[in-house]
Write a protein that holds these residues in place. Structure first.
Motif, mmCIF file in Angstrom:
data_model
loop_
_atom_site.group_PDB
_atom_site.id
_atom_site.type_symbol
_atom_site.label_atom_id
_atom_site.label_comp_id
_atom_site.label_asym_id
_atom_site.label_seq_id
_atom_site.Cartn_x
_atom_site.Cartn_y
_atom_site.Cartn_z
ATOM 1 N N GLU A 135 -52.763 -14.221 82.907
ATOM 2 C CA GLU A 135 -52.270 -12.855 83.780
ATOM 3 C C GLU A 135 -53.438 -11.905 83.061
ATOM 4 O O GLU A 135 -52.985 -11.705 81.769
ATOM 5 C CB GLU A 135 -50.752 -12.734 83.781
ATOM 6 C CG GLU A 135 -50.867 -11.503 84.350
ATOM 7 C CD GLU A 135 -48.816 -11.075 84.736
ATOM 8 O OE1 GLU A 135 -48.764 -10.036 84.847
ATOM 9 O OE2 GLU A 135 -48.044 -12.102 83.513
ATOM 10 N N ASP A 176 -56.154 -16.572 91.131
ATOM 11 C CA ASP A 176 -54.671 -16.458 91.795
ATOM 12 C C ASP A 176 -54.348 -15.290 91.934
ATOM 13 O O ASP A 176 -54.222 -14.604 90.788
ATOM 14 C CB ASP A 176 -53.903 -17.884 91.575
ATOM 15 C CG ASP A 176 -53.013 -18.561 92.038
ATOM 16 O OD1 ASP A 176 -53.011 -17.737 94.015
ATOM 17 O OD2 ASP A 176 -52.352 -19.730 92.078
ATOM 18 N N LEU A 230 -49.925 -14.660 91.177
ATOM 19 C CA LEU A 230 -48.431 -14.584 90.203
ATOM 20 C C LEU A 230 -47.850 -14.270 91.040
ATOM 21 O O LEU A 230 -46.423 -14.864 91.276
ATOM 22 C CB LEU A 230 -48.731 -14.481 88.891
ATOM 23 C CG LEU A 230 -47.918 -15.105 87.793
ATOM 24 C CD1 LEU A 230 -48.301 -16.122 87.407
ATOM 25 C CD2 LEU A 230 -48.646 -14.262 86.347
ATOM 26 N N GLU A 250 -44.570 -11.638 93.770
ATOM 27 C CA GLU A 250 -44.535 -12.387 95.134
ATOM 28 C C GLU A 250 -45.156 -11.835 96.319
ATOM 29 O O GLU A 250 -45.303 -12.000 96.868
ATOM 30 C CB GLU A 250 -43.353 -12.187 95.173
ATOM 31 C CG GLU A 250 -43.004 -10.406 94.745
ATOM 32 C CD GLU A 250 -41.059 -10.557 94.444
ATOM 33 O OE1 GLU A 250 -40.283 -11.441 93.764
ATOM 34 O OE2 GLU A 250 -40.535 -9.501 95.109
ATOM 35 N N VAL A 261 -42.972 -16.501 102.119
ATOM 36 C CA VAL A 261 -44.374 -16.292 101.001
ATOM 37 C C VAL A 261 -45.199 -16.023 101.842
ATOM 38 O O VAL A 261 -45.386 -15.769 103.074
ATOM 39 C CB VAL A 261 -43.776 -17.691 100.396
ATOM 40 C CG1 VAL A 261 -43.139 -17.994 99.485
ATOM 41 C CG2 VAL A 261 -43.979 -18.988 101.600
ATOM 42 N N LEU A 308 -37.196 -18.960 93.919
ATOM 43 C CA LEU A 308 -38.699 -19.738 93.361
ATOM 44 C C LEU A 308 -39.246 -20.384 94.339
ATOM 45 O O LEU A 308 -40.020 -20.757 95.008
ATOM 46 C CB LEU A 308 -37.838 -21.203 92.920
ATOM 47 C CG LEU A 308 -36.420 -20.778 91.662
ATOM 48 C CD1 LEU A 308 -36.613 -22.483 91.338
ATOM 49 C CD2 LEU A 308 -36.902 -20.413 90.220
ATOM 50 N N ARG A 309 -40.112 -19.124 94.313
ATOM 51 C CA ARG A 309 -41.066 -18.831 95.867
ATOM 52 C C ARG A 309 -42.637 -19.923 95.408
ATOM 53 O O ARG A 309 -43.077 -20.692 96.559
ATOM 54 C CB ARG A 309 -41.738 -17.037 95.612
ATOM 55 C CG ARG A 309 -40.910 -16.431 96.319
ATOM 56 C CD ARG A 309 -41.486 -14.844 95.833
ATOM 57 N NE ARG A 309 -40.065 -14.212 95.526
ATOM 58 C CZ ARG A 309 -39.564 -13.637 97.011
ATOM 59 N NH1 ARG A 309 -40.056 -14.104 98.222
ATOM 60 N NH2 ARG A 309 -39.163 -12.615 96.738
ATOM 61 N N ARG A 310 -42.961 -20.301 94.270
ATOM 62 C CA ARG A 310 -43.604 -21.082 94.136
ATOM 63 C C ARG A 310 -43.701 -23.058 94.647
ATOM 64 O O ARG A 310 -44.470 -23.549 94.843
ATOM 65 C CB ARG A 310 -44.387 -21.613 92.650
ATOM 66 C CG ARG A 310 -42.894 -22.050 91.411
ATOM 67 C CD ARG A 310 -42.902 -21.915 90.149
ATOM 68 N NE ARG A 310 -41.984 -22.006 89.465
ATOM 69 C CZ ARG A 310 -41.244 -23.244 89.279
ATOM 70 N NH1 ARG A 310 -42.125 -23.852 90.136
ATOM 71 N NH2 ARG A 310 -40.504 -23.054 88.570
ATOM 72 N N LEU A 311 -42.187 -22.783 94.972
ATOM 73 C CA LEU A 311 -41.439 -24.048 95.253
ATOM 74 C C LEU A 311 -41.817 -23.445 96.719
ATOM 75 O O LEU A 311 -41.755 -25.050 97.569
ATOM 76 C CB LEU A 311 -39.966 -24.041 94.797
ATOM 77 C CG LEU A 311 -39.924 -24.657 93.892
ATOM 78 C CD1 LEU A 311 -38.420 -24.997 93.549
ATOM 79 C CD2 LEU A 311 -40.871 -25.737 93.004
ATOM 80 N N ARG A 362 -44.121 -21.895 97.941
ATOM 81 C CA ARG A 362 -45.651 -21.737 98.987
ATOM 82 C C ARG A 362 -46.545 -22.981 99.586
ATOM 83 O O ARG A 362 -46.931 -24.109 98.753
ATOM 84 C CB ARG A 362 -47.107 -20.906 97.302
ATOM 85 C CG ARG A 362 -46.018 -19.874 97.289
ATOM 86 C CD ARG A 362 -46.911 -18.789 97.021
ATOM 87 N NE ARG A 362 -46.582 -17.343 96.605
ATOM 88 C CZ ARG A 362 -46.218 -17.342 95.575
ATOM 89 N NH1 ARG A 362 -46.253 -17.846 94.704
ATOM 90 N NH2 ARG A 362 -45.988 -16.028 94.833
#
Ligand code: 4UV
Length: 508
Positions: free
Chosen positions: A364, A410, A412, A414, A444, A502-505, A507
């Motif tokens: 980051e 990328d 990180l 939201e 997302v 848990l947004r990464r799940l 995307r």
């Protein structure tokens, strides 16, 4: 490890934003400062300065001054610039409002910012009158005073303010999480960023800048408008991006510096007729606000006959932190965002920790420098979560090579970027949750052919409803660029034990 700019530090003048940008206008006198690319209306530097003084005197006589907030809601046009600097010259802060917002969204920004008056462009004056008590119009309107009717001959107000602590501009940004918040940019933040970027880009009186990206967004505000005026360039405004008109403007005004967001580069890479225009005056083209595909860049620059390089920054940093300097334009890879601007330090850390990544690794990006905001308005928790020990957490994943060139890898945070505009998932989730059929929702960003990315909603329902119904429901309450463009029904939204989505799940 702390990364530093290859350029020496620059001195940051201890003046207000308007003194810095317009004060120097005397040097450029009768040279053209602004041209309305659509109507042909022009304003010289001397004319701009006189109008800003008359507008500031008028606003001050009307009771506007230090501590006040003026909302400015307009597309790009010369009178935007007069209103902007006139309001700032009273000592007030300006909160720029996207004219595409719905009345409900505008009302919320006025409430949060504490704006007392609105200065609105003619086409959106009705919308402003719906939600604000006092509206001045850039143009004419049957139910509101024109902004120019305020102009008086009096001298500009004498200001006794501290540029380091007084807020000049209050743009809204959702930052790394949550809903849009007022970003407190002081005079010094903005003067610093102009002085910093000026060190790497030689904008001068021979330059002509095409300004189609909106001045109400920080990229248009600092990098395109104010840096152009500071350099004495001619700034040609357009209200929106329409390819043919844009190309005619580039050719007709012999534009030397063009500023893009990724959808414009895509349009230039693919549209017919680009080569029919004489674009030989172009020397510099910058793209920023969202990721840019290298192959698209290469196609567009072949057709323009000019290199396109990227800038990077964020509202919370006034915005510029990285630049491809004029001297390095050809030698800096198009997929990168260049090197750190002067007076700017960076760290790259393992996300969620204070630990630096190994050289060359991705992490980051943290930024420290005089352009970093004073904080979010009335939100000490969000400020404390975003700035630690002076380091601004960007929420972007980057890597740097051994030459000090940075790549954005990328995002990180939201935040979703549709055509470079900020869309805050939390805002759309809040709207979805007010629908009677919706039990839970998460939004997302997913890839989108024109927007780069666009909001997709995952929804848990309590009763039957279609995706189209939900998309129209949201569309009725938000600006068009924020629309949810895809809905997927799910059994439950993945959440952490503390209830965080848990947004990464979700995307792709
Ligand atoms: O807060 P914001 O809406 O601010 C901006 C600022 C854009 C620019 C553009 C050209 C410049 O030279 C400059 O100094 C600033 O858009 O959104 C900030 C977020 O947008 C993404 C990134 O996620 C930021 O945190 N972003 C901005 N530029 C790039 C980018 C880029 N070149 N590549 C990838 N993402």
């Amino acid at each position: 490890m702390i990364h530093r700019s290859p350029l020496p530090d620059v001195e940051i003048p201890d003046v207000t934003l308007t003194e810095y940008v317009i004060g120097g206008a005397a040097r450029f006198g009768d040279a053209t400062a602004l041209v309305d690319g659509r109507t042909g209306e022009t304003l010289t530097y001397a004319g701009l300065r006189a109008a800003v003084t008359a507008g500031a005197a008028g606003l001050a006589a009307h009771g506007i001054g230090p501590g006040d907030v003026v909302a400015l809601m307009s597309h790009n046009q010369p009178s935007f610039v007069v209103a902007l600097h006139a309001a700032i010259a009273t000592g007030a802060a300006v909160t720029p409002v996207n004219p595409a917002l719905t009345p409900g969204e505008i009302s919320e920004q006025l409430r949060l910012s504490g704006a007392r008056v609105v200065i609105a462009a003619e086409p959106v004056a009705d919308k402003a009158l719906e939600v604000a008590d006092e509206v001045f119009v850039l143009g004419e309107h049957p139910r509101a005073r024109s902004f120019t009717s305020l102009f008086t001959d009096g001298p500009a107000p004498r200001l006794d303010l501290d540029p380091a602590t007084t807020v000049a501009v209050l743009p809204f940004s959702s930052g790394t999480t949550g809903i849009p918040k007022g970003v407190r940019l002081t005079h010094r933040n903005l003067v610093a960023n102009l002085a910093q970027t000026r060190a790497g880009w030689r904008i001068g009186p021979d330059d002509v800048q095409a300004a189609v990206l909106p001045f109400f967004h920080i990229y248009g505000f600092t990098i395109i408008l104010n840096s152009g005026l500071l350099g004495g360039a001619k700034v040609v405004t357009l209200p929106r991006f329409e390819l043919d008109e844009y190309l005619r403007t580039l050719a007709g005004h012999r534009v030397t510096r063009a500023y893009f967001a990724p959808p414009m580069v895509l349009a230039l890479a693919t549209a017919p007729h680009v080569e029919d225009h004489d674009l030989s005056s172009l020397r510099f083209a910058l793209c920023g606000a969202a990721p840019l595909d290298v192959e698209v860049t290469e196609r567009a620059q072949r057709r323009l006959g000019c290199l396109i390089r990227q800038g990077y920054g964020m509202t919370e940093a006034s915005p510029g932190t990285h630049q491809v300097f004029d001297d390095d334009f050809a030698s800096t890879p198009p997929g990168s965002v260049g090197r750190l601007s002067p007076n700017t330090e960076a760290r790259i850390v393992v996300p969620g920790t204070d630990e630096d990544v190994a050289p060359g690794e991705t992490g980051e990006l943290l930024i420290r420098g005089p352009q970093v905001m004073a904080g979010y308005l009335d939100d000490p928790d969000a400020t404390a979560a975003t700035i630690t020990d002076g380091w601004l957490h960007t929420g972007d994943l980057v890597r740097a090579d051994e030459d000090g060139v940075f790549w954005v890898v990328d995002r990180l945070k939201e935040l979703i970027k549709y055509k470079g505009y900020q869309v805050a998932p939390a805002e759309l989730e809040a709207v979805l949750l007010t629908h009677p059929a919706v039990l839970d929702a998460a939004v997302v960003g997913v890839p989108h052919p024109e927007g780069g990315e666009a909001p997709k909603a995952f929804v848990v329902t309590a009763q039957p409803v279609t995706g189209d119904e939900l998309m129209s429901f949201v569309a009725g309450q938000v600006a068009p660029y924020k629309k949810v463009r895809e809905v997927e029904f799910v059994e439950r939204i993945p959440k952490s034990p503390t209830g965080k989505i848990l947004r990464r799940l979700l995307r792709p």
